[in-house]
Design an enzyme around this catalytic site. Sequence first.
Site, short mmCIF file in Angstrom:
data_model
loop_
_atom_site.label_atom_id
_atom_site.label_comp_id
_atom_site.label_asym_id
_atom_site.label_seq_id
_atom_site.Cartn_x
_atom_site.Cartn_y
_atom_site.Cartn_z
N ASP A 8 11.00 -4.95 6.28
CA ASP A 8 9.63 -5.32 5.90
C ASP A 8 9.61 -6.49 4.93
OD1 ASP A 8 10.24 -4.26 3.41
OD2 ASP A 8 8.66 -2.78 3.41
N ALA A 10 9.03 -6.86 1.88
CA ALA A 10 9.64 -6.71 0.55
C ALA A 10 11.15 -6.54 0.63
CB ALA A 10 9.02 -5.51 -0.18
N LYS A 49 2.62 0.60 -13.64
CA LYS A 49 2.70 2.03 -13.98
C LYS A 49 2.22 2.32 -15.40
CE LYS A 49 4.26 2.73 -9.91
NZ LYS A 49 3.28 2.67 -8.87
#
Length: 115
Positions: A8, A10, A49
Amino acid sequence: MVEAVIIDWAGTTVDFGCFAPVQAFIETFKAAGVEPTMEETRAPMGTLKIDHIRTMLKMERIEAEWERVHGATPTEDDIQALYGPYEERLLSILHDFAAPKPYVLDAVAACARRA
């Protein structure tokens, strides 16, 4: 014969999905005495995060519960104190949520047979 493996955008070959971080946030907050709902936990998805933790602690119900449990409104020190355990929890449960992307194992096996 396998000439290349396409992964993919990434460059990952494992799909961790979004539920490992969600579960780690829930467990981290529960350990601090506050139980967020799934909706509360998922609302800030897509942010850094640490910002996710900040956002959750600013949610009206979570902030009120934090004040009830800890006797004060959440501070930056509280955010930092949640972030360390969050990362540890995430890494400790990640394998439960990981699945190789389609055909990755086949490609690896084909390469191994060639070697």
